[in-house]
Design a protein around this motif. Structure first.
Motif, PDB file in Angstrom:
ATOM      1  N   GLY A   1      12.804   8.902  11.044  1.00  0.00           N
ATOM      2  CA  GLY A   1      11.695   9.329  11.888  1.00  0.00           C
ATOM      3  C   GLY A   1      10.704  10.172  11.116  1.00  0.00           C
ATOM      4  N   ALA A   2      11.213  11.108  10.299  1.00  0.00           N
ATOM      5  CA  ALA A   2      10.341  11.934   9.466  1.00  0.00           C
ATOM      6  C   ALA A   2       9.590  11.083   8.449  1.00  0.00           C
ATOM      7  N   ALA A   3      10.258  10.075   7.889  1.00  0.00           N
ATOM      8  CA  ALA A   3       9.611   9.198   6.912  1.00  0.00           C
ATOM      9  C   ALA A   3       8.436   8.452   7.544  1.00  0.00           C
ATOM     10  N   ILE A   4       8.624   7.963   8.758  1.00  0.00           N
ATOM     11  CA  ILE A   4       7.541   7.253   9.436  1.00  0.00           C
ATOM     12  C   ILE A   4       6.424   8.215   9.825  1.00  0.00           C
ATOM     13  N   GLN A   5       6.769   9.408  10.241  1.00  0.00           N
ATOM     14  CA  GLN A   5       5.759  10.438  10.520  1.00  0.00           C
ATOM     15  C   GLN A   5       4.910  10.685   9.272  1.00  0.00           C
ATOM     16  N   ASN A   6       5.551  10.794   8.113  1.00  0.00           N
ATOM     17  CA  ASN A   6       4.813  10.981   6.862  1.00  0.00           C
ATOM     18  C   ASN A   6       3.984   9.757   6.510  1.00  0.00           C
ATOM     19  N   MET A   7       4.522   8.578   6.748  1.00  0.00           N
ATOM     20  CA  MET A   7       3.763   7.347   6.513  1.00  0.00           C
ATOM     21  C   MET A   7       2.487   7.331   7.343  1.00  0.00           C
ATOM     22  N   ASN A   8       2.613   7.677   8.619  1.00  0.00           N
ATOM     23  CA  ASN A   8       1.440   7.686   9.493  1.00  0.00           C
ATOM     24  C   ASN A   8       0.358   8.610   8.945  1.00  0.00           C
ATOM     25  N   LEU A   9       0.760   9.783   8.491  1.00  0.00           N
ATOM     26  CA  LEU A   9      -0.205  10.739   7.936  1.00  0.00           C
ATOM     27  C   LEU A   9      -0.844  10.194   6.658  1.00  0.00           C
ATOM     28  N   MET A  10      -0.044   9.624   5.773  1.00  0.00           N
ATOM     29  CA  MET A  10      -0.549   9.141   4.492  1.00  0.00           C
ATOM     30  C   MET A  10      -1.492   7.956   4.646  1.00  0.00           C
ATOM     31  N   LEU A  11      -1.314   7.194   5.722  1.00  0.00           N
ATOM     32  CA  LEU A  11      -2.161   6.014   5.950  1.00  0.00           C
ATOM     33  C   LEU A  11      -3.312   6.291   6.914  1.00  0.00           C
ATOM     34  N   GLY A  12      -3.449   7.539   7.349  1.00  0.00           N
ATOM     35  CA  GLY A  12      -4.538   7.885   8.251  1.00  0.00           C
ATOM     36  C   GLY A  12      -4.330   7.400   9.668  1.00  0.00           C
TER      37      GLY A  12
ATOM     38  N   GLY B   1       7.578  16.622   2.481  1.00  0.00           N
ATOM     39  CA  GLY B   1       7.098  15.953   3.688  1.00  0.00           C
ATOM     40  C   GLY B   1       7.508  16.595   4.995  1.00  0.00           C
ATOM     41  N   PHE B   2       7.096  17.849   5.186  1.00  0.00           N
ATOM     42  CA  PHE B   2       7.413  18.570   6.426  1.00  0.00           C
ATOM     43  C   PHE B   2       6.091  19.112   6.976  1.00  0.00           C
ATOM     44  N   SER B   3       5.404  18.315   7.762  1.00  0.00           N
ATOM     45  CA  SER B   3       4.028  18.631   8.166  1.00  0.00           C
ATOM     46  C   SER B   3       3.937  19.847   9.066  1.00  0.00           C
TER      47      SER B   3
ATOM     48  N   ASP C   1       0.834  -1.206   0.000  1.00  0.00           N
ATOM     49  CA  ASP C   1       0.000   0.000   0.000  1.00  0.00           C
ATOM     50  C   ASP C   1       0.863   1.247   0.000  1.00  0.00           C
ATOM     51  N   LEU C   2       2.060   1.131   0.587  1.00  0.00           N
ATOM     52  CA  LEU C   2       2.992   2.248   0.636  1.00  0.00           C
ATOM     53  C   LEU C   2       4.418   1.733   0.490  1.00  0.00           C
ATOM     54  N   VAL C   3       5.197   2.424  -0.328  1.00  0.00           N
ATOM     55  CA  VAL C   3       6.588   2.042  -0.575  1.00  0.00           C
ATOM     56  C   VAL C   3       7.510   3.171  -0.105  1.00  0.00           C
ATOM     57  N   PHE C   4       8.517   2.803   0.661  1.00  0.00           N
ATOM     58  CA  PHE C   4       9.615   3.719   0.975  1.00  0.00           C
ATOM     59  C   PHE C   4      10.735   3.490  -0.036  1.00  0.00           C
TER      60      PHE C   4
ATOM     61  N   VAL D   1       5.258  11.623  -1.770  1.00  0.00           N
ATOM     62  CA  VAL D   1       5.820  12.532  -0.766  1.00  0.00           C
ATOM     63  C   VAL D   1       7.336  12.410  -0.769  1.00  0.00           C
ATOM     64  N   ALA D   2       8.011  13.554  -0.833  1.00  0.00           N
ATOM     65  CA  ALA D   2       9.475  13.604  -0.778  1.00  0.00           C
ATOM     66  C   ALA D   2       9.900  13.903   0.654  1.00  0.00           C
ATOM     67  N   ASN D   3      10.653  13.005   1.241  1.00  0.00           N
ATOM     68  CA  ASN D   3      11.140  13.199   2.608  1.00  0.00           C
ATOM     69  C   ASN D   3      12.250  14.251   2.613  1.00  0.00           C
ATOM     70  N   PRO D   4      12.218  15.221   3.542  1.00  0.00           N
ATOM     71  CA  PRO D   4      13.239  16.274   3.550  1.00  0.00           C
ATOM     72  C   PRO D   4      14.643  15.741   3.816  1.00  0.00           C
ATOM     73  N   GLY D   5      15.637  16.485   3.348  1.00  0.00           N
ATOM     74  CA  GLY D   5      17.024  16.179   3.675  1.00  0.00           C
ATOM     75  C   GLY D   5      17.326  16.536   5.118  1.00  0.00           C
ATOM     76  N   CYS D   6      18.364  15.937   5.670  1.00  0.00           N
ATOM     77  CA  CYS D   6      18.665  16.153   7.093  1.00  0.00           C
ATOM     78  C   CYS D   6      19.090  17.599   7.364  1.00  0.00           C
ATOM     79  N   HIS D   7      20.105  18.092   6.657  1.00  0.00           N
ATOM     80  CA  HIS D   7      20.517  19.478   6.856  1.00  0.00           C
ATOM     81  C   HIS D   7      19.380  20.440   6.507  1.00  0.00           C
ATOM     82  N   ALA D   8      18.639  20.114   5.457  1.00  0.00           N
ATOM     83  CA  ALA D   8      17.524  20.966   5.042  1.00  0.00           C
ATOM     84  C   ALA D   8      16.459  21.044   6.117  1.00  0.00           C
ATOM     85  N   THR D   9      16.238  19.948   6.828  1.00  0.00           N
ATOM     86  CA  THR D   9      15.254  19.951   7.915  1.00  0.00           C
ATOM     87  C   THR D   9      15.597  21.004   8.955  1.00  0.00           C
ATOM     88  N   GLY D  10      16.870  21.047   9.360  1.00  0.00           N
ATOM     89  CA  GLY D  10      17.288  22.045  10.335  1.00  0.00           C
ATOM     90  C   GLY D  10      17.150  23.448   9.800  1.00  0.00           C
TER      91      GLY D  10
END
Length: 301
Positions: A281-292, A93-95, A53-56, A111-120
């Motif tokens: 961690g951000a990827a799983i946070q986005n997964m949770n949102l995408m799967l409700g 993917g920065f909620s 249902d979802l692919v990383f 959804v594109a997961n943010p880069g680490c430095h970019a997140t900061g």
């Protein structure tokens, strides 16, 4: 109700391994694990992707672009690479940027997961831009310190099994001022000028500390961040630390904005885990949102 099926393409890489570890004990999803000897077999990979249902995608940029060709449009995808972060067909993917951004993630299939430095960087700069504490044509200077796990398996091996004398000290890199995260930093924050960005890797495994300095009143800026990040996964503090250690949020999946300075000059730092809020961690946070699912389910904070 059937459990959502999750497949990780690139499960043997640093980010992939972290996601596998975090999802293995989740009872609300089914983790599809491809045999090690089939990880590079496109026919078998495509079968797993079709079942999911979802692919990383935890792959290098070019491999992520090729992998998308194997995935059905009805399958949800989170790409951990740089490949699609500035692609208008993908949601960033920065909620915490806004309620609208969160809703986009929830309804998106890409959804594109943010880069680490970019997140900061984005966690610091986006609120300043949104409330016009800085302007689009501001030239920002940023330093970001990371643990060596950010360099993937080759750098981990270098630090842990092939260590030379230079690896005992902090090392500046990206010396051409063209780091791959700069495009998303500039685009997401609506900047006209590419930031001056200096990444630093040091002799510790995980953790990140990203810092910018601006002119301004500390109390006003503290209030701005507290209001902006209210009821989110990002906390805001001021003057709590005598020193800031970049590994303080290792093993955590949230992020802390630390504000220091005075009534004229302010130093703003984002403290987080490069493998947590900066990647898996951000990827799983986005997964949770995408799967409700509950947004912070399975995350540490």
């Amino acid at each position: 109700m059937n459990k959502p099926k999750i497949y990780i393409d690139g499960q043997a890489g640093t980010t992939g391994l972290e996601i596998v570890k975090r999802l293995s004990n989740r009872e609300d999803i089914e983790l599809l694990k491809i045999p090690d000897d089939k990880r590079h077999d496109d026919v078998v990979r495509k079968e797993y992707m079709k079942e999911a249902d979802l692919v990383f995608l935890c792959l290098p940029d070019a491999a992520s672009i090729e992998a998308i060709k194997l995935i059905d449009d009805k399958t949800k995808v989170i790409d951990a690479s740089t490949a699609h972060r500035t692609n208008p067909d993908w949601v960033y993917g920065f909620s915490e940027l806004s309620n609208q951004q969160k809703q986009k993630i929830k309804s998106s299939y890409r959804v594109a997961n943010p880069g680490c430095h970019a997140t900061g960087f984005i966690s610091i700069v986006y609120p300043l831009m949104k409330h016009q504490f800085i302007q689009k044509d501001t030239l920002l200077s940023c330093t970001s310190l990371t643990g060596y796990s950010g360099g993937g398996k080759s750098m981990i091996a270098q630090y842990e099994t092939e260590k030379t004398s230079d690896l005992y000290a902090p090392r500046l890199y990206g010396l051409s001022l063209q780091h791959k995260h700069l495009k998303e930093m500039k685009q997401i924050c609506h900047l006209e000028k590419t930031p001056l960005f200096c990444p630093v890797v040091d002799d510790y495994y995980r953790g990140m500390l990203t810092t910018i300095m601006i002119e301004g009143n500390k109390e006003e800026i503290v209030q701005l961040y507290q209001d902006f990040y209210q009821d989110t996964f990002i906390e805001v503090t001021k003057d709590e630390e005598t020193y800031l250690s970049a590994n303080l949020y290792a093993q955590k999946d949230n992020l802390k904005i630390c504000i220091h300075g005075n009534d004229q000059q302010v130093m703003i730092s984002a403290l987080f885990d490069n493998l947590g809020k900066g990647a898996s961690g951000a990827a799983i946070q986005n997964m949770n949102l995408m799967l409700g699912l509950e947004e912070y389910k399975g995350l540490s904070y």
